[in-house]
Write an enzyme that holds these catalytic residues in place. Structure first.
Site, PDB file in Angstrom:
ATOM      1  N   GLY A   8      46.107  28.916  46.813  1.00  0.00           N
ATOM      2  CA  GLY A   8      46.858  29.947  46.259  1.00  0.00           C
ATOM      3  C   GLY A   8      48.100  29.815  46.372  1.00  0.00           C
ATOM      4  O   GLY A   8      49.002  30.762  46.643  1.00  0.00           O
ATOM      5  N   ARG A  12      52.097  35.034  45.816  1.00  0.00           N
ATOM      6  CA  ARG A  12      53.017  35.514  46.592  1.00  0.00           C
ATOM      7  C   ARG A  12      52.959  35.057  47.973  1.00  0.00           C
ATOM      8  O   ARG A  12      53.984  34.508  48.799  1.00  0.00           O
ATOM      9  CB  ARG A  12      52.813  36.999  46.716  1.00  0.00           C
ATOM     10  N   GLY A  93      43.743  34.144  55.239  1.00  0.00           N
ATOM     11  CA  GLY A  93      44.068  35.325  55.246  1.00  0.00           C
ATOM     12  C   GLY A  93      43.607  36.249  54.184  1.00  0.00           C
ATOM     13  O   GLY A  93      43.884  37.381  53.839  1.00  0.00           O
ATOM     14  N   HIS A 149      50.552  49.681  50.435  1.00  0.00           N
ATOM     15  CA  HIS A 149      50.928  48.278  49.993  1.00  0.00           C
ATOM     16  C   HIS A 149      51.442  48.375  48.417  1.00  0.00           C
ATOM     17  O   HIS A 149      51.507  49.559  47.766  1.00  0.00           O
ATOM     18  CB  HIS A 149      49.665  47.706  49.883  1.00  0.00           C
ATOM     19  N   LYS A 153      48.316  45.143  44.942  1.00  0.00           N
ATOM     20  CA  LYS A 153      47.154  44.556  45.938  1.00  0.00           C
ATOM     21  C   LYS A 153      45.862  45.085  45.176  1.00  0.00           C
ATOM     22  O   LYS A 153      45.700  46.240  44.639  1.00  0.00           O
ATOM     23  CB  LYS A 153      47.370  45.486  47.199  1.00  0.00           C
TER      24      LYS A 153
HETATM   25  N1  LIG Z   1      46.191  38.167  56.104  1.00  0.00           N
HETATM   26  C1  LIG Z   1      47.385  38.459  55.960  1.00  0.00           C
HETATM   27  O1  LIG Z   1      48.319  38.344  56.890  1.00  0.00           O
HETATM   28  C2  LIG Z   1      47.752  38.668  54.312  1.00  0.00           C
HETATM   29  C3  LIG Z   1      49.005  39.094  54.028  1.00  0.00           C
HETATM   30  C4  LIG Z   1      49.258  39.186  52.834  1.00  0.00           C
HETATM   31  C5  LIG Z   1      48.218  39.196  51.646  1.00  0.00           C
HETATM   32  N2  LIG Z   1      47.035  38.733  52.065  1.00  0.00           N
HETATM   33  C6  LIG Z   1      45.872  38.454  51.234  1.00  0.00           C
HETATM   34  O2  LIG Z   1      45.779  37.335  50.799  1.00  0.00           O
HETATM   35  C7  LIG Z   1      45.382  37.211  49.385  1.00  0.00           C
HETATM   36  C8  LIG Z   1      46.523  36.612  48.382  1.00  0.00           C
HETATM   37  O3  LIG Z   1      47.497  37.586  48.156  1.00  0.00           O
HETATM   38  P1  LIG Z   1      48.820  37.448  47.422  1.00  0.00           P
HETATM   39  O4  LIG Z   1      49.638  38.857  47.434  1.00  0.00           O
HETATM   40  O5  LIG Z   1      49.684  36.092  47.651  1.00  0.00           O
HETATM   41  O6  LIG Z   1      48.020  37.346  46.022  1.00  0.00           O
HETATM   42  P2  LIG Z   1      48.585  36.850  44.708  1.00  0.00           P
HETATM   43  O7  LIG Z   1      50.028  36.933  44.355  1.00  0.00           O
HETATM   44  O8  LIG Z   1      47.936  37.500  43.405  1.00  0.00           O
HETATM   45  O9  LIG Z   1      48.213  35.309  44.699  1.00  0.00           O
HETATM   46  C9  LIG Z   1      46.634  34.628  44.586  1.00  0.00           C
HETATM   47  C10 LIG Z   1      46.684  33.382  44.556  1.00  0.00           C
HETATM   48  O10 LIG Z   1      45.125  32.946  44.419  1.00  0.00           O
HETATM   49  C11 LIG Z   1      44.989  32.197  43.158  1.00  0.00           C
HETATM   50  N3  LIG Z   1      43.712  32.380  42.788  1.00  0.00           N
HETATM   51  C12 LIG Z   1      43.136  33.560  42.655  1.00  0.00           C
HETATM   52  N4  LIG Z   1      41.732  33.231  42.260  1.00  0.00           N
HETATM   53  C13 LIG Z   1      41.826  32.151  41.911  1.00  0.00           C
HETATM   54  C14 LIG Z   1      40.641  31.251  41.260  1.00  0.00           C
HETATM   55  N5  LIG Z   1      39.522  31.675  40.901  1.00  0.00           N
HETATM   56  N6  LIG Z   1      40.981  29.925  41.302  1.00  0.00           N
HETATM   57  C15 LIG Z   1      42.176  29.289  41.649  1.00  0.00           C
HETATM   58  N7  LIG Z   1      43.174  30.174  42.012  1.00  0.00           N
HETATM   59  C16 LIG Z   1      42.898  31.512  42.160  1.00  0.00           C
HETATM   60  C17 LIG Z   1      46.061  32.769  42.370  1.00  0.00           C
HETATM   61  O11 LIG Z   1      46.381  31.670  41.251  1.00  0.00           O
HETATM   62  P3  LIG Z   1      46.894  31.889  39.990  1.00  0.00           P
HETATM   63  O12 LIG Z   1      48.420  32.225  40.103  1.00  0.00           O
HETATM   64  O13 LIG Z   1      46.472  30.856  39.006  1.00  0.00           O
HETATM   65  O14 LIG Z   1      46.304  33.462  39.398  1.00  0.00           O
HETATM   66  C18 LIG Z   1      47.202  32.628  43.296  1.00  0.00           C
HETATM   67  O15 LIG Z   1      47.873  31.408  43.607  1.00  0.00           O
HETATM   68  C19 LIG Z   1      45.013  38.651  49.152  1.00  0.00           C
HETATM   69  O16 LIG Z   1      43.637  38.670  49.421  1.00  0.00           O
HETATM   70  C20 LIG Z   1      45.843  39.501  50.074  1.00  0.00           C
HETATM   71  O17 LIG Z   1      45.054  40.719  50.266  1.00  0.00           O
HETATM   72  C21 LIG Z   1      46.723  38.355  53.592  1.00  0.00           C
END
Ligand SMILES: NC(=O)c1ccc[n+]([C@@H]2O[C@H](COP(=O)([O-])OP(=O)(O)OC[C@H]3O[C@@H](n4cnc5c(N)ncnc54)[C@H](OP(=O)(O)O)[C@@H]3O)[C@@H](O)[C@H]2O)c1
Length: 259
Positions: A8, A12, A93, A149, A153
């Site tokens: 990922g 973000r 996460g 959020h 999201k």
């Molecule tokens: N646990 C915690 O503390 C916490 C905190 C914040 C967020 N989160 C969670 O973390 C996750 C990501 O959040 P985010 O805000 O970083 O989301 P985001 O900005 O949408 O980033 C998602 C990432 O995953 C990649 N991705 C998604 N589907 C994919 C696939 N099929 N193959 C390859 N790469 C793929 C995306 O690549 P592309 O750019 O190519 O689309 C991007 O790099 C979410 O589930 C969110 O709820 C957790």
């Protein structure tokens, strides 16, 4: 030096992990997974030349001591299988996991240590320890959880909101809580034992959770908010440090922090 791989990396959270890791003395980000066919020219410019960008999970696993995943549930499932096959501990996460994704994490955790947390902030980890006591002591009080959020999201309610409610449900095992997602429109009279979960999506809010407990005469509200994604990234990196030498198993962030 702890070598991490980021799944990922274009997202973000992936970017926040790289940012915080760059300011540490004991962690180096050495690899990142990108979607097959993705143009990485722009991304490359912001990364150290030595960092491997790959669309092959086994190639990433070969280079790292721990892998950190903030992506999408289907990719998390693939990452868990690849981590297990390579013997690499996994910190994930990603939220919005369905039963099949959870089952894959459990299966992989038989081979490697895995920590999954819907929220890697220290404040939420501490709140999760406090809530069972509150729910037990204020056994007759109503409970509602409101989370806010950013507009992008994908899942609702947040994984954190669900964890907060679960922590309180266990403490009220004799009178199981019924989850109600939002209220209305129409007839929505509160029933005994209900717990309401409310999801607000607007603007750039990084993450805010309020637990509200109330009786007829008084109430209590506890709010946690993240000032930036660095709070989650810091926690994920701390989890990476602590999981590295653990035996296989599925760990919570609280467990790694406090026991
Ligand atoms: N646990 C915690 O503390 C916490 C905190 C914040 C967020 N989160 C969670 O973390 C996750 C990501 O959040 P985010 O805000 O970083 O989301 P985001 O900005 O949408 O980033 C998602 C990432 O995953 C990649 N991705 C998604 N589907 C994919 C696939 N099929 N193959 C390859 N790469 C793929 C995306 O690549 P592309 O750019 O190519 O689309 C991007 O790099 C979410 O589930 C969110 O709820 C957790």
């Amino acid at each position: 030096m702890l070598r991490i791989g980021v799944i990922g990396i274009t997202g973000r959270m992936g970017q926040a992990v790289l940012d915080v890791a760059a300011g540490t003395h004991d962690i180096a980000a050495v690899a990142g997974f990108v979607r097959p066919g993705r143009d990485t020219t722009a991304l490359r410019r912001s990364l150290p030349p030595s960092l491997l960008l790959t669309d092959a999970l086994p190639d990433l696993m070969r280079l790292v001591d721990v892998v950190i995943d903030f992506s999408h549930p289907d990719l998390t499932l693939a990452a868990a299988r690849a981590a297990a096959a390579s013997g690499v501990p996994l910190v994930t996460g990603t939220t919005g996991l369905a039963e099949a994704h959870r089952a894959a994490l459990c299966e992989a955790a038989q081979h490697v240590p895995i920590v999954h947390a819907a929220n890697f902030s220290v404040g939420i980890a501490v709140l999760l320890r406090l809530l069972p006591e509150l729910a037990r002591t204020l056994a007759e009080w109503d409970i509602e959880v409101i989370e806010r959020h950013h507009r992008a999201k994908r899942d609702a309610p947040s994984g954190t909101a669900i964890r907060l409610v679960q922590a309180m449900s266990r403490a009220r095992a004799e009178t199981p809580l019924t989850y109600v997602y939002g209220r209305g429109p129409g007839e929505a009279l509160r029933q005994p034992g209900e717990v309401g979960l409310h999801a607000v999506r607007a603007g750039g809010e990084v993450g805010r959770h309020t637990v509200l407990l109330a009786s007829d005469d008084e109430g209590l509200e506890i709010t946690h908010w993240a000032q930036s994604r660095r709070a989650y990234a810091r926690g994920a990196l701390e989890a990476a440090r602590r999981i590295r030498n653990r035996p296989p198993g599925l760990y919570s962030f609280s467990e790694l922090l406090f026991s």
